[in-house]
Design a protein around this motif. Sequence first.
Motif, short mmCIF file in Angstrom:
data_model
loop_
_atom_site.label_atom_id
_atom_site.label_comp_id
_atom_site.label_asym_id
_atom_site.label_seq_id
_atom_site.Cartn_x
_atom_site.Cartn_y
_atom_site.Cartn_z
N TYR A 169 -10.43 -6.24 14.04
CA TYR A 169 -9.77 -6.59 12.79
C TYR A 169 -10.72 -6.73 11.60
O TYR A 169 -10.39 -6.36 10.48
CB TYR A 169 -9.00 -7.90 12.98
N VAL A 170 -11.89 -7.29 11.85
CA VAL A 170 -12.90 -7.46 10.80
C VAL A 170 -14.24 -6.95 11.33
O VAL A 170 -14.44 -6.83 12.55
CB VAL A 170 -13.03 -8.94 10.37
N PRO A 206 -7.70 -4.43 3.92
CA PRO A 206 -6.41 -5.13 3.99
C PRO A 206 -5.25 -4.15 3.83
O PRO A 206 -5.32 -3.18 3.08
CB PRO A 206 -6.49 -6.10 2.80
N PHE A 207 -4.16 -4.43 4.55
CA PHE A 207 -2.93 -3.66 4.54
C PHE A 207 -3.09 -2.27 5.17
O PHE A 207 -2.21 -1.43 5.06
CB PHE A 207 -2.37 -3.51 3.11
N ILE A 232 -6.57 -13.04 6.11
CA ILE A 232 -5.53 -13.76 5.39
C ILE A 232 -4.22 -12.99 5.40
O ILE A 232 -3.14 -13.56 5.55
CB ILE A 232 -5.96 -14.08 3.94
N THR A 233 -4.28 -11.64 5.31
CA THR A 233 -3.05 -10.84 5.33
C THR A 233 -2.40 -10.89 6.71
O THR A 233 -1.18 -10.98 6.83
CB THR A 233 -3.34 -9.39 4.93
N HIS A 272 -0.42 4.47 6.54
CA HIS A 272 -1.41 3.39 6.54
C HIS A 272 -1.72 2.88 7.95
O HIS A 272 -2.58 2.01 8.12
CB HIS A 272 -0.93 2.23 5.66
N LYS A 273 -1.04 3.46 8.96
CA LYS A 273 -1.31 3.07 10.35
C LYS A 273 -1.68 4.27 11.22
O LYS A 273 -1.78 4.15 12.44
CB LYS A 273 -0.08 2.38 10.95
N ARG A 274 -1.91 5.41 10.61
CA ARG A 274 -2.11 6.64 11.36
C ARG A 274 -3.50 6.70 12.01
O ARG A 274 -4.38 5.90 11.71
CB ARG A 274 -1.96 7.85 10.45
N MET A 275 -3.66 7.67 12.87
CA MET A 275 -4.96 7.95 13.48
C MET A 275 -5.63 9.09 12.74
O MET A 275 -5.05 10.18 12.62
CB MET A 275 -4.79 8.32 14.96
#
Length: 302
Positions: free
Chosen positions: A103-104, A153-154, A28-29, A198-201
């Motif tokens: 993603y999921v 999420p996020f 949904i996000t 929040h997007k790091r490795m």
Amino acid sequence: MFRLAHISDVHLGPMPRLSVAQLASKRITGYVNWHRNRRKHLFGNTLENVLGGMRQAMPDHVAITGDLVNLATRTEIEAAGLWLETHFDPHKTTVVPGNHDAYVPGALKRATATWRPWLQSDTPAPDGSLFPSYRKRGPVALIGCSTANATLPFMATGDFSRKQAKAAGRLLEQAKKDGLYRVVLIHHPPVRGAAPVHKRMRGIGRFAKMLKQHGAELVLHGHTHLDTLHYLKGCDGPVPVVGIASASQGPGGRKPLAGFNLFEIDGEPGNWQTLHRRMQLGGEGPGMVENEAGVIALEESL
């Protein structure tokens, strides 16, 4: 001379219709983000023009560093498989997955099963694992790593595990003994500060330690949708780490226009020469232009 092309973050569209059940998750996000932001700029014939320009460059091999899809629905994964089959010979193309491809929970398993011909090593691993993958093409060894995993999420983090680091290190060492030019493919940038928290490795230090111990000639990544160049320490000198804009990024957005990296690799062990050409859409019309700021001889950059 060996010519290697690189694209990333394809984010194939359009977004399929989603059921209520499919939206009752992290999707949904992503669905809202697509309609508010990405669909405004990841559209039209941008990707088609990039592929046309890349074909004109006549690369010997193509590297795709993840995010072929958006929300990793079954429909998207199957469509991406058809897209790969239509445009890319599995022998001449190596793919690694990105966070959107996982993603999921369960999505990555479906994606790797569908895209397996473009992911798998020349010789399957004894334990059946896909990553790290190893492919030899001419004088080049392509070592594919996966940072893809389902997140909350996020969040869009990736994970470079200890097990994968050890296995990739062994492959780097073997390729060096075989006198090959070593290219590591990974989705998340393995460089501190290159992506938001929040997007790091996770495992950046582990990756750096692997390179410092075993070395490499080139690292290619995606994820940030930016044209970037960093360096990490290798056992034989600095290793260039090159990112690329989304292959579907149209005009009008905050991120750079779509394009592809082209590397011309020549020489021999201990004396490799690498010319990097960053090709980008011109902004007007379908043609590609060479971004002069990106024309660098990597071995002479420091």
